[in-house]
Write an enzyme that holds these catalytic residues in place. Structure first.
Site, PDB file in Angstrom:
ATOM      1  N   CYS A  24     -32.083  15.058  11.040  1.00 37.43           N
ATOM      2  CA  CYS A  24     -31.705  16.402  10.565  1.00 37.43           C
ATOM      3  C   CYS A  24     -31.362  16.355   9.088  1.00 37.43           C
ATOM      4  CB  CYS A  24     -30.460  16.891  11.272  1.00 37.43           C
ATOM      5  SG  CYS A  24     -30.591  16.747  12.999  1.00 37.43           S
ATOM      6  N   LYS A  31     -31.466   7.631  17.114  1.00 30.67           N
ATOM      7  CA  LYS A  31     -32.875   8.064  17.160  1.00 30.67           C
ATOM      8  C   LYS A  31     -33.410   8.223  15.741  1.00 30.67           C
ATOM      9  CE  LYS A  31     -36.150  11.047  19.252  1.00 30.67           C
ATOM     10  NZ  LYS A  31     -36.120  12.144  20.194  1.00 30.67           N
TER      11      LYS A  31
HETATM   12  C1  FMN Z   1     -40.581  20.980  22.085  1.00 32.24           C
HETATM   13  C2  FMN Z   1     -39.899  19.733  21.598  1.00 32.24           C
HETATM   14  C3  FMN Z   1     -38.510  19.743  21.398  1.00 32.24           C
HETATM   15  C4  FMN Z   1     -37.852  18.597  20.962  1.00 32.24           C
HETATM   16  N1  FMN Z   1     -36.489  18.617  20.779  1.00 32.24           N
HETATM   17  C5  FMN Z   1     -35.834  17.476  20.401  1.00 32.24           C
HETATM   18  C6  FMN Z   1     -34.413  17.441  20.304  1.00 32.24           C
HETATM   19  O1  FMN Z   1     -33.705  18.416  20.594  1.00 32.24           O
HETATM   20  N2  FMN Z   1     -33.830  16.282  19.885  1.00 32.24           N
HETATM   21  C7  FMN Z   1     -34.555  15.140  19.585  1.00 32.24           C
HETATM   22  O2  FMN Z   1     -33.972  14.111  19.233  1.00 32.24           O
HETATM   23  N3  FMN Z   1     -35.911  15.152  19.696  1.00 32.24           N
HETATM   24  C8  FMN Z   1     -36.553  16.277  20.094  1.00 32.24           C
HETATM   25  N4  FMN Z   1     -37.921  16.275  20.234  1.00 32.24           N
HETATM   26  C9  FMN Z   1     -38.675  15.015  19.951  1.00 32.24           C
HETATM   27  C10 FMN Z   1     -38.948  14.239  21.245  1.00 32.24           C
HETATM   28  O3  FMN Z   1     -37.742  13.834  21.866  1.00 32.24           O
HETATM   29  C11 FMN Z   1     -39.824  12.985  20.948  1.00 32.24           C
HETATM   30  O4  FMN Z   1     -39.118  12.139  20.071  1.00 32.24           O
HETATM   31  C12 FMN Z   1     -41.172  13.336  20.313  1.00 32.24           C
HETATM   32  O5  FMN Z   1     -41.721  14.491  20.911  1.00 32.24           O
HETATM   33  C13 FMN Z   1     -42.177  12.187  20.459  1.00 32.24           C
HETATM   34  O6  FMN Z   1     -42.403  11.867  21.819  1.00 32.24           O
HETATM   35  P1  FMN Z   1     -43.686  12.444  22.658  1.00 32.24           P
HETATM   36  O7  FMN Z   1     -44.896  12.201  21.831  1.00 32.24           O
HETATM   37  O8  FMN Z   1     -43.636  11.668  23.938  1.00 32.24           O
HETATM   38  O9  FMN Z   1     -43.420  13.909  22.864  1.00 32.24           O
HETATM   39  C14 FMN Z   1     -38.599  17.417  20.690  1.00 32.24           C
HETATM   40  C15 FMN Z   1     -39.994  17.408  20.892  1.00 32.24           C
HETATM   41  C16 FMN Z   1     -40.644  18.542  21.346  1.00 32.24           C
HETATM   42  C17 FMN Z   1     -42.132  18.484  21.577  1.00 32.24           C
END
Ligand code: FMN
Length: 301
Positions: free
Chosen positions: A125, A160
């Site tokens: 952030c 993270k």
């Molecule tokens: C719709 C959406 C909302 C997300 N919200 C958060 C969040 O609130 N906090 C966070 O740390 N990551 C958030 N992420 C990131 C995911 O936790 C993850 O790190 C990222 O999507 C990569 O993984 P993936 O390719 O398996 O989706 C979000 C991702 C998506 C697609």
């Protein structure tokens, strides 16, 4: 396939990524019932926030672009959720964000009193104290926020990281030195933009967004590889993990657990069970155990 992580026994090496399925106990419990080893809540912030206007998430087929804008009821407005989650029978990561070190500390201290099994801080952030720069792209600001949060919580701390860091290994090392118990990587990649050429405008209302899903997997694998080289603490590897073979790949890069986000959309809520089964099949076909392949890609030929 049970696995140990920071002193807890998990039913599988899969983790639900933050922000994918919200914070309601019923949904998070279903994720656990569908084979997920460790369930992450959506990031909780210091104040109520609506997030960005719709559309906020677009499926591009080979992955997704999103700009949800971290909507949050604010950490003081979740009593119902906590009351339900108190009675859970599954391991839980509560994810926290803030705009300053003090905000991270305040939210994390409060959340720690609700007894999640782990706290994850999302340091992707903008840091308002440093003119909007992202905390997690700078080793010193990453160190400062981790050290401050570590002082006020009494559960293990996961950090993270963002792939936007110029040297993600250096950031992970700074977090480890500040007391982090584990690293989670990666958050979304970008920002990116997709334009609807008929409408002649960006498809997202916020215009730019983070990329996730299969198209980001090579970035995730490289980041986990760099982090594994830099630190001794365990890593939750995620970014595009969709199949058991993807999970094997991220473990070979150095991850102890494989996180799953976008693939919930592509393969359904039982993706955790499917990925675990596929990992087991691959491992037994190769007469290997998961511990044999962790970091295997680091061995010199
Ligand atoms: C719709 C959406 C909302 C997300 N919200 C958060 C969040 O609130 N906090 C966070 O740390 N990551 C958030 N992420 C990131 C995911 O936790 C993850 O790190 C990222 O999507 C990569 O993984 P993936 O390719 O398996 O989706 C979000 C991702 C998506 C697609």
């Amino acid at each position: 396939m049970t696995i140990q992580f920071l002193g807890k026994i998990l039913q599988s090496p899969t983790v639900l990524a933050s922000g994918i399925l919200g914070n309601s106990k019923d949904i998070l419990e279903r994720v656990h019932e569908n084979g997920c080893g460790l369930v992450t809540m959506k990031s909780i912030g210091p104040e109520p926030r609506d997030g960005h206007k719709n559309p906020t998430v677009i499926d591009l087929g080979h992955g997704m672009i999103n700009a949800v804008g971290l909507p949050s009821p604010g950490y003081l407005n979740m009593e119902n959720e906590w009351k339900q989650l108190e009675k859970r029978n599954f391991p839980l990561i509560a994810s926290v964000y803030g705009g300053s070190v003090r905000e991270y500390q305040m939210v994390a201290e409060f959340v720690s009193s609700k007894k999640p099994d782990f706290i994850e801080i999302n340091i992707s952030c903008p840091n308002s104290e440093k003119h909007g720069m992202i905390f997690g792209v700078n080793p010193q600001s990453s160190h400062d926020v981790v050290a401050a949060v570590k002082k006020v919580i009494n559960v293990p701390l996961i950090v993270k990281l963002t792939p936007q860091a110029p040297d993600i290994g250096e950031i992970a090392k700074a977090c480890e030195n500040a007391g982090a118990d584990a690293i989670c990587a990666i958050n979304t990649v970008g920002p990116g933009m997709v334009i609807d050429i008929e409408a002649k405008m960006p498809v997202l209302a916020f215009k730019k967004g983070g990329l996730s899903g299969p198209m980001v997997k090579p970035v995730a694998v490289r980041c986990v590889f760099d982090i594994y080289k830099a630190v001794k603490i365990p890593i939750i590897g995620l970014g595009g993990i969709t199949t058991g073979e993807d999970a094997i790949e991220i473990v070979m890069a150095g991850a102890s657990l494989a996180g799953i986000g976008s693939a919930v959309r592509y393969r359904g809520i039982d993706v955790f069970q499917k990925v675990t089964k596929e990992m087991e099949t691959w491992l037994s076909d190769h007469h290997l155990h998961i511990e044999d392949i962790k970091g295997a890609a680091h061995k010199e030929k």
